[in-house]
Write a protein that holds these residues in place. Sequence first.
Motif, short mmCIF file in Angstrom:
data_model
loop_
_atom_site.label_atom_id
_atom_site.label_comp_id
_atom_site.label_asym_id
_atom_site.label_seq_id
_atom_site.Cartn_x
_atom_site.Cartn_y
_atom_site.Cartn_z
N LYS A 195 0.84 -1.19 0.00
CA LYS A 195 0.00 0.00 0.00
C LYS A 195 0.88 1.24 0.00
O LYS A 195 1.78 1.38 0.84
CB LYS A 195 -0.92 0.02 1.22
CG LYS A 195 -1.83 1.24 1.26
CD LYS A 195 -2.84 1.18 2.39
CE LYS A 195 -3.68 2.45 2.49
NZ LYS A 195 -4.43 2.75 1.26
N ILE A 196 0.65 2.12 -0.96
CA ILE A 196 1.41 3.36 -1.10
C ILE A 196 0.45 4.54 -0.97
O ILE A 196 -0.68 4.49 -1.46
CB ILE A 196 2.10 3.45 -2.48
CG1 ILE A 196 2.87 2.16 -2.80
CG2 ILE A 196 3.00 4.68 -2.57
CD1 ILE A 196 4.11 1.95 -1.98
N VAL A 197 0.90 5.59 -0.32
CA VAL A 197 0.18 6.86 -0.36
C VAL A 197 1.09 7.89 -1.04
O VAL A 197 2.31 7.79 -0.94
CB VAL A 197 -0.25 7.37 1.03
CG1 VAL A 197 -1.29 6.44 1.64
CG2 VAL A 197 0.95 7.53 1.95
N ASP A 229 12.05 1.07 -0.66
CA ASP A 229 13.40 1.01 -0.08
C ASP A 229 13.90 2.39 0.38
O ASP A 229 15.08 2.56 0.68
CB ASP A 229 14.39 0.44 -1.12
CG ASP A 229 14.05 -0.98 -1.52
OD1 ASP A 229 13.71 -1.77 -0.63
OD2 ASP A 229 14.14 -1.29 -2.73
N ALA A 230 12.98 3.36 0.41
CA ALA A 230 13.37 4.72 0.78
C ALA A 230 13.67 4.82 2.27
O ALA A 230 13.18 4.02 3.08
CB ALA A 230 12.24 5.70 0.42
N PRO A 231 14.47 5.80 2.68
CA PRO A 231 14.77 5.99 4.11
C PRO A 231 13.54 6.42 4.90
O PRO A 231 12.60 6.98 4.35
CB PRO A 231 15.83 7.11 4.10
CG PRO A 231 16.31 7.19 2.70
CD PRO A 231 15.20 6.75 1.83
N LYS A 252 8.52 5.46 5.39
CA LYS A 252 9.46 5.51 4.28
C LYS A 252 8.97 6.59 3.31
O LYS A 252 7.81 6.57 2.89
CB LYS A 252 9.52 4.17 3.56
CG LYS A 252 10.12 3.04 4.40
CD LYS A 252 10.14 1.74 3.63
CE LYS A 252 10.75 0.62 4.46
NZ LYS A 252 10.74 -0.67 3.72
N LEU A 253 9.86 7.51 2.96
CA LEU A 253 9.45 8.67 2.15
C LEU A 253 10.39 8.88 0.98
O LEU A 253 11.60 9.03 1.16
CB LEU A 253 9.41 9.93 3.02
CG LEU A 253 9.11 11.25 2.31
CD1 LEU A 253 7.71 11.22 1.71
CD2 LEU A 253 9.23 12.42 3.27
N ALA A 311 -1.05 5.68 8.19
CA ALA A 311 -0.60 4.65 9.12
C ALA A 311 -0.51 3.28 8.46
O ALA A 311 0.38 2.48 8.77
CB ALA A 311 -1.55 4.60 10.31
N ALA A 312 -1.42 3.01 7.53
CA ALA A 312 -1.46 1.70 6.88
C ALA A 312 -0.49 1.59 5.70
O ALA A 312 -0.30 0.50 5.16
CB ALA A 312 -2.88 1.41 6.40
N ALA A 313 0.12 2.68 5.30
CA ALA A 313 0.96 2.69 4.10
C ALA A 313 2.33 2.08 4.35
O ALA A 313 2.92 2.27 5.41
CB ALA A 313 1.12 4.11 3.58
N ASP A 314 2.82 1.38 3.34
CA ASP A 314 4.19 0.85 3.40
C ASP A 314 5.21 1.92 3.03
O ASP A 314 6.38 1.84 3.41
CB ASP A 314 4.33 -0.33 2.44
CG ASP A 314 3.48 -1.52 2.87
OD1 ASP A 314 3.74 -2.05 3.96
OD2 ASP A 314 2.56 -1.89 2.12
N ALA A 315 4.79 2.91 2.24
CA ALA A 315 5.71 3.98 1.82
C ALA A 315 4.91 5.19 1.35
O ALA A 315 3.73 5.09 1.05
CB ALA A 315 6.63 3.49 0.70
#
Length: 458
Positions: free
Chosen positions: A3-5, A99-101, A77-78, A55-59
């Motif tokens: 899930k991405i926002v 894979d973002a920080p 992760k942004l 809150a539910a987003a992976d990135a």
Amino acid sequence: MKKIVAITSCSTGIAHTYMAAEGLEMAAKELGYNIKVETQGSIGAENQLTAEDIAAADAVVIAASTTVKKERFVGKKLLEVDVNDAIEDGKGLLKRSLDAPIYNNGEAKTEKVETSKTGIYAHLMTGVSYMIPFVVAGGLCIALAFAFGGINSEGDLAGALNEFGGLAMGLMWPILGGYVAYSIADRPGLVPGMLAGMLMSSMNGGFLGTLLGGFVAGYTIIGLKKIIKLPQSFSGLMPILILPVLSVLITGFVMKFVVGIPITALNEAIMDWLNSLSGMNSIVLGLILGAMMAIDLAGPIGKAAYFFGVASLTSLGTGETSTVMGAVMITGMVPPLAMALSSTILNKKLYSAEEQEAGKSAWVLGLSFISEGAIPFAAADPIRVLASVTIGSAITGALSMAFNCGIAVPHGGFFVFLIPGAVSNVLLYVVALAVGTVVSGLLVTALKMQAVKKNAKA
């Protein structure tokens, strides 16, 4: 399922914002990801992300050419990139975001490298994004005044429309300065930034002076925050008393007595030079402005040309037409119209079904002076498309200047042509537009056909 926002935002809040959102949504569908995209466009934030979404987003992906507030994404992760990256490579961005920080309110770096150049451009585009609606609304009100009352806006209705347009156009400078400063220093920057814009308006400092004023105001606030340290019990005085008063005094004196005087002199010298151009010199200028408007399709280079045109218009009296603004507007219409011509009439087979649909929309976007209508085509085939539309736009700009065509408003596209008095030499203006559109349309079609033949032989 991942899930991405995401948030998308461009300087005008019109085309790039929504094209980037669409690009991310299509990429997510292909990858099997779940995505929600908040668009921060000209009418405000739409499809806003909730705390539950985040809150539910992976990135998180932020694709923007303006400053976007990131506090709500702390701990996620942004990945932060330019808005064009989402249009050109949505799938790649979504994969990289996983894979973002982790973003920690500025303490941890995101993938976007915060160089001074990147920061300055983001601050500039934030100011421009808030300014453009004032330019458009003001310009079209003035155009309507011409329609109802002639070039001198005679009559109560025309006079009122002209007054509204003039006020909206006058507000563009404090809005630009205020929101450049806001991008740098948040809300405390608005007061000194708007003051700088008003000062530059009264001193005839123009776009450049206002832009510098916004940076002076914003960094003045940043400096004051670092220097002034108050006990906790007095901290409430900072935003309502100390910062506004000191920043207004510092910014005001710097702009009025240090920066404003040479900037005003430079701006007046440029306007005098523009007004003195004639013959071959004006044709060369039209050629250059046309190329600038097309080469990056309303990107930084195109924006520079546009505000050059706006500055030439604001230096004139009510009802006067600017040949520079005329060349800028009509050349910005060529790219989408040329791609519409090529993809819907000249040779549909060279384009995918999606591009053919985009071509239908490009007719309307081009006539509305929205150069971004050509971006889907440029993203798929940048060298052939950009080369073709740049040549056609340059020819149109040269013809517009050679025909001495001028316009009295800064926006509106073809619809302004129908208003009496808004365009000088309107028939030749249409000829200039048609020539550039046909040249670009034929050129890009020929180049694409040549590429197809080469691929067939290979």
